[in-house]
Design an enzyme around this catalytic site. Sequence first.
Site, PDB file in Angstrom:
ATOM      1  N   LYS A 126       0.885  -1.292   0.148  1.00 36.81           N
ATOM      2  CA  LYS A 126       0.143  -0.071   0.141  1.00 36.81           C
ATOM      3  C   LYS A 126       0.997   1.175  -0.014  1.00 36.81           C
ATOM      4  O   LYS A 126       1.923   1.111   0.403  1.00 36.81           O
ATOM      5  CB  LYS A 126      -0.920  -0.058   1.302  1.00 36.81           C
ATOM      6  N   ASP A 166      -7.012   4.479  -4.380  1.00 39.10           N
ATOM      7  CA  ASP A 166      -7.758   4.386  -3.009  1.00 39.10           C
ATOM      8  C   ASP A 166      -8.443   5.755  -2.860  1.00 39.10           C
ATOM      9  O   ASP A 166      -8.619   6.436  -4.132  1.00 39.10           O
ATOM     10  CB  ASP A 166      -6.710   3.723  -2.235  1.00 39.10           C
TER      11      ASP A 166
HETATM   12  N1  GLU Z   1      -7.416   0.234  -2.844  1.00 40.14           N
HETATM   13  C1  GLU Z   1      -8.153  -0.993  -3.138  1.00 40.14           C
HETATM   14  C2  GLU Z   1      -8.218  -2.009  -1.967  1.00 40.14           C
HETATM   15  O1  GLU Z   1      -8.161  -1.377  -0.943  1.00 40.14           O
HETATM   16  C3  GLU Z   1      -7.882  -1.563  -4.320  1.00 40.14           C
HETATM   17  C4  GLU Z   1      -6.187  -2.090  -4.376  1.00 40.14           C
HETATM   18  C5  GLU Z   1      -6.086  -2.539  -5.833  1.00 40.14           C
HETATM   19  O2  GLU Z   1      -6.841  -2.412  -6.972  1.00 40.14           O
HETATM   20  O3  GLU Z   1      -4.838  -2.915  -6.152  1.00 40.14           O
HETATM   21  O4  GLU Z   1      -8.218  -2.796  -2.142  1.00 40.14           O
END
Ligand code: GLU
Length: 445
Positions: A126, A166
């Site tokens: 992340k 996100d």
């Molecule tokens: N931010 C999204 C999550 O919390 C998607 C992450 C992604 O698609 O890599 O899963």
Amino acid sequence: MHPQVERTLEEVRRRNPGEPEFQQAVVEVLSSISLAVERDPSLADHSLLERLVEPERQILFRVPWVDDSGTVQVNRGYRVEFNSALGPYKGGLRFHQSVNRNIIKFLGFEQIFKNALTGQSIGGGKGGSDFDPHGKSDWEVMNFCQAFMTELARHIGDKTDVPAGDVGVGEREIGFLFGQYRRLKNRWETGVITGKGLDWGGSQARREATGYGVVFFARDMLRNRGDDLEGRVVTVSGSGNVAIYAIEKALQFGAKPVTFSDSSGWVYDPEGVDIELLKEIKEKRRGRASDYVAERPSAKFHAEGRPWSVPCDIALPCATQNELNEEDAKQLARNGCVIVAEGANMPSTPEAIHIFADAGILFAPGKAANAGGVAVSSLEMEQNAARARWTFGEVEGQLAVIMSNIHRSCLETAEEYGKPGDYVVGANIRAFLRVSDAMHAQGVF
Ligand code: GLU
């Protein structure tokens, strides 16, 4: 709790002071894992738990950029590459003033297990920044994204680490980020980032995937008790990508979503949310929740409180972490809510989750219920690798199957570990077993 798990938790608290959300996420996962380790202590051999709670790599960098007045601004950039036992690090970027190392670590930790649950080959990571795109011009957002990617580019790649969106990072930001990556590398490497526009390597149904997935999951929970979504009243928080498409899919299934919110307050529309109006305001105009009531006489705007005071059958928190507390949970229980499924990451506090259990409310944690977004990101990577383009129906069909598989494996695992109907235990143990098997197989790393 198993003594080894207890010791790991103590270490996490000692080594990560001032990181409450990270500690909260670890406590929740390790409490479930304890049941698995009690049954098979070899799961924790070779300090596996200690390795699991420590990111493989953490990148922290300066992001200097120039605003519209010509002033140089300095933000902080983060990328936590948490675990790559199952595949390249995968997870979104969050741009919001609340972002710090604690928040990115909690999100990265959750992502390991969420990604494992999808059954796909994706590790957990992340990133983000304390930059807030709200109120910034398109030029400022572009300048920031270019500066952010100038550093991030050296750490990512389609086989290394694949960011996405996100909170605060949507198609506009992904475009600027991908453009800068391409400029720096002189490579058409679409698989380096997901959530792209359809004409430049994006996947059909990625935008809809998280919200649709949450509703698919809630429908499976209802069906499992011989029930359905038809005619059910649904409360939703948030008005970003997740909330909008959860509302849209709930409407398609004949349910009645009646609320949404943003940082200015929340809207109650007892007639059911007008999805086209909401999309127009949020996606086209980048407006506020309060703009909706000006054009919709049935709706009321509340600057105070939260949507959880509205009587509902199903609650879908789709805004942010710890947005639903003990009091909110009690109110939901009093009002006869039967299901809570998390569209956001960790929106329910631990106290709220206890209330759900006591009140017999079925509760789906975000790592299971909102895994549809990252699952379709992984399908986007597959299409990029094959230079293929699948139809909306094909992608949505695969998403529905993935969500059903997650739902079923959570229930099966919960049953196997003596906690029937406990989606938290089911999700955490199922995901842990996949990750720990891969970590053990690949040696100490
Ligand atoms: N931010 C999204 C999550 O919390 C998607 C992450 C992604 O698609 O890599 O899963």
